[in-house]
Design an enzyme around this catalytic site. Sequence first.
Site, PDB file in Angstrom:
ATOM      1  N   ASN A   9       0.893  -1.344  -0.099  1.00 49.07           N
ATOM      2  CA  ASN A   9      -0.216  -0.020   0.038  1.00 49.07           C
ATOM      3  C   ASN A   9       0.931   1.837   0.122  1.00 49.07           C
ATOM      4  O   ASN A   9       1.088   1.685   1.328  1.00 49.07           O
ATOM      5  CB  ASN A   9      -0.811  -0.312   1.421  1.00 49.07           C
ATOM      6  CG  ASN A   9      -1.674   0.874   1.272  1.00 49.07           C
ATOM      7  OD1 ASN A   9      -2.109   2.386   0.204  1.00 49.07           O
ATOM      8  ND2 ASN A   9      -2.179   1.234   2.597  1.00 49.07           N
ATOM      9  N   TRP A  10       1.173   1.797  -1.210  1.00 48.62           N
ATOM     10  CA  TRP A  10       1.837   2.965  -1.505  1.00 48.62           C
ATOM     11  C   TRP A  10       1.421   4.191  -0.369  1.00 48.62           C
ATOM     12  O   TRP A  10       1.774   5.442  -0.450  1.00 48.62           O
ATOM     13  CB  TRP A  10       2.585   3.281  -2.688  1.00 48.62           C
ATOM     14  CG  TRP A  10       3.052   2.372  -3.334  1.00 48.62           C
ATOM     15  CD1 TRP A  10       4.008   1.316  -3.197  1.00 48.62           C
ATOM     16  CD2 TRP A  10       3.541   2.270  -4.782  1.00 48.62           C
ATOM     17  NE1 TRP A  10       4.335   0.228  -3.875  1.00 48.62           N
ATOM     18  CE2 TRP A  10       4.714   0.965  -4.780  1.00 48.62           C
ATOM     19  CE3 TRP A  10       3.588   3.097  -5.539  1.00 48.62           C
ATOM     20  CZ2 TRP A  10       4.879   0.940  -6.088  1.00 48.62           C
ATOM     21  CZ3 TRP A  10       4.045   2.992  -7.194  1.00 48.62           C
ATOM     22  CH2 TRP A  10       4.528   1.653  -7.474  1.00 48.62           C
ATOM     23  N   LYS A  11       0.214   4.804  -0.712  1.00 50.79           N
ATOM     24  CA  LYS A  11      -0.717   5.626   0.183  1.00 50.79           C
ATOM     25  C   LYS A  11      -0.647   6.762  -0.369  1.00 50.79           C
ATOM     26  O   LYS A  11      -0.671   6.789  -2.051  1.00 50.79           O
ATOM     27  CB  LYS A  11      -0.136   5.626   2.067  1.00 50.79           C
ATOM     28  CG  LYS A  11      -0.458   4.432   2.717  1.00 50.79           C
ATOM     29  CD  LYS A  11      -0.377   4.595   3.679  1.00 50.79           C
ATOM     30  CE  LYS A  11      -0.183   3.581   4.077  1.00 50.79           C
ATOM     31  NZ  LYS A  11      -0.365   3.335   6.141  1.00 50.79           N
ATOM     32  N   HIS A  87      -9.872   1.086   4.474  1.00 49.28           N
ATOM     33  CA  HIS A  87      -8.806   1.785   5.172  1.00 49.28           C
ATOM     34  C   HIS A  87      -8.551   2.878   6.456  1.00 49.28           C
ATOM     35  O   HIS A  87      -9.743   3.582   6.885  1.00 49.28           O
ATOM     36  CB  HIS A  87      -7.608   1.969   4.709  1.00 49.28           C
ATOM     37  CG  HIS A  87      -6.714   2.001   5.086  1.00 49.28           C
ATOM     38  ND1 HIS A  87      -5.925   3.115   6.047  1.00 49.28           N
ATOM     39  CD2 HIS A  87      -4.970   1.197   5.064  1.00 49.28           C
ATOM     40  CE1 HIS A  87      -4.190   2.707   5.939  1.00 49.28           C
ATOM     41  NE2 HIS A  87      -4.453   1.947   5.596  1.00 49.28           N
ATOM     42  N   GLU A  89      -7.126   4.682   7.507  1.00 48.21           N
ATOM     43  CA  GLU A  89      -6.798   6.267   7.089  1.00 48.21           C
ATOM     44  C   GLU A  89      -8.220   6.858   6.191  1.00 48.21           C
ATOM     45  O   GLU A  89      -8.362   8.291   6.322  1.00 48.21           O
ATOM     46  CB  GLU A  89      -5.762   6.278   6.045  1.00 48.21           C
ATOM     47  CG  GLU A  89      -4.312   6.216   7.387  1.00 48.21           C
ATOM     48  CD  GLU A  89      -3.336   5.602   6.265  1.00 48.21           C
ATOM     49  OE1 GLU A  89      -3.412   5.373   5.314  1.00 48.21           O
ATOM     50  OE2 GLU A  89      -2.428   5.328   7.274  1.00 48.21           O
ATOM     51  N   GLU A 159      -6.175  -4.995  10.434  1.00 49.45           N
ATOM     52  CA  GLU A 159      -5.047  -3.720  11.192  1.00 49.45           C
ATOM     53  C   GLU A 159      -5.195  -2.952  12.467  1.00 49.45           C
ATOM     54  O   GLU A 159      -6.116  -2.140  11.731  1.00 49.45           O
ATOM     55  CB  GLU A 159      -4.784  -3.110   9.609  1.00 49.45           C
ATOM     56  CG  GLU A 159      -4.708  -3.391   7.880  1.00 49.45           C
ATOM     57  CD  GLU A 159      -3.727  -1.827   7.463  1.00 49.45           C
ATOM     58  OE1 GLU A 159      -2.355  -2.817   6.784  1.00 49.45           O
ATOM     59  OE2 GLU A 159      -4.796  -1.436   6.940  1.00 49.45           O
ATOM     60  N   GLY A 165       1.840   2.604  10.980  1.00 48.07           N
ATOM     61  CA  GLY A 165       2.812   4.164  10.441  1.00 48.07           C
ATOM     62  C   GLY A 165       3.843   4.045  11.449  1.00 48.07           C
ATOM     63  O   GLY A 165       4.014   5.281  11.821  1.00 48.07           O
ATOM     64  N   SER A 201       2.510  -1.617  10.086  1.00 47.16           N
ATOM     65  CA  SER A 201       3.977  -1.635  10.523  1.00 47.16           C
ATOM     66  C   SER A 201       4.756  -3.186   9.860  1.00 47.16           C
ATOM     67  O   SER A 201       6.020  -3.253  10.909  1.00 47.16           O
ATOM     68  CB  SER A 201       4.569  -1.257  12.173  1.00 47.16           C
ATOM     69  OG  SER A 201       4.058   0.321  11.869  1.00 47.16           O
ATOM     70  N   GLY A 222       2.718  -0.880   4.104  1.00 47.16           N
ATOM     71  CA  GLY A 222       2.774   0.674   3.914  1.00 47.16           C
ATOM     72  C   GLY A 222       4.214   1.332   3.932  1.00 47.16           C
ATOM     73  O   GLY A 222       4.546   0.712   2.689  1.00 47.16           O
TER      74      GLY A 222
HETATM   75  P1  PGA Z   1       2.175   1.053   7.211  1.00 46.41           P
HETATM   76  O1  PGA Z   1       0.765   0.711   7.284  1.00 46.41           O
HETATM   77  O2  PGA Z   1       3.353  -0.362   7.154  1.00 46.41           O
HETATM   78  O3  PGA Z   1       3.227   1.967   7.209  1.00 46.41           O
HETATM   79  O4  PGA Z   1       2.048   0.786   8.707  1.00 46.41           O
HETATM   80  C1  PGA Z   1       0.100  -0.541   6.750  1.00 46.41           C
HETATM   81  C2  PGA Z   1      -0.888   0.234   5.934  1.00 46.41           C
HETATM   82  O5  PGA Z   1      -1.748   1.217   6.097  1.00 46.41           O
HETATM   83  O6  PGA Z   1      -1.435  -1.042   5.343  1.00 46.41           O
END
Ligand code: PGA
Length: 241
Positions: A9-11, A87, A89, A159, A165, A201, A222
């Site tokens: 997931n590149w966001k 997600h 976010e 998650e 993050g 993470s 991520g």
């Molecule tokens: P992260 O993100 O690995 O940076 O914690 C994972 C995600 O949001 O899918």
Amino acid sequence: MINKFIGLNWKLNPETFSQAKDLGSFSDKKGVVIFPPFIFLESLKQLLVSAQLGAQNVFWEKKGAFTGEISPVMLQKMGINYVLIGHSERRKYFNETSTIINKKIKKSLDLHLKVVLCVGETQKIRNQGIKFVQNYLKKELLEDLAQIKNIPQLIVAYEPAWAIGRGSSDDPKVSAQIISFIKDFLKSKNVLNLKVIYGGSVNSANVFQFAALDVIDGVLVGQASLKKSELKKIFSAFYVS
Ligand code: PGA
């Protein structure tokens, strides 16, 4: 050998297509699904040979006057296989409710997109203990999946929002217990053969522990998915070369 799901997931990254191309080529492996920003999807589709692509979000209508949105039909016609829905976010910064998420899932499944539904509790709920986490997840899953009967194309990403993050993941054994709970709970609702992956993470230091647990069907990565040195170790944990 790879029968686990490795989602990247590149966001909101990277800034340029040239960087996206570089990262995409490095991650172009069988078993890998890359979730880039929408604007890179089409060009990456031309470039990738082995990895598959997914969108980070989708709208619930097929077409019409909805400025700024991307429809599941557009994704389907472009040959995109996966879509990330719910997600944390998006729930947090864009106020996506279970009602919205439910509509997105329904429309995406109707169009045969493979949905990766993200669920997970906050730190406050985790602090109250596993029973609270289970109750929270039950409610979230029931609401997100309300009135959806046939779910062959669903993957659930557990998650824990607090582990996203921050650089250190949940204890893999605790997540494995929770993932097992999610599988049992959805089995009792007739969702069979469900894949449940872990996200939050995941990095080169902890990925081997997640990869070793049978009940965990893969990972959603991520920030570590933006660094080649991290990716190299993550792929090796799943025997992807
Ligand atoms: P992260 O993100 O690995 O940076 O914690 C994972 C995600 O949001 O899918």
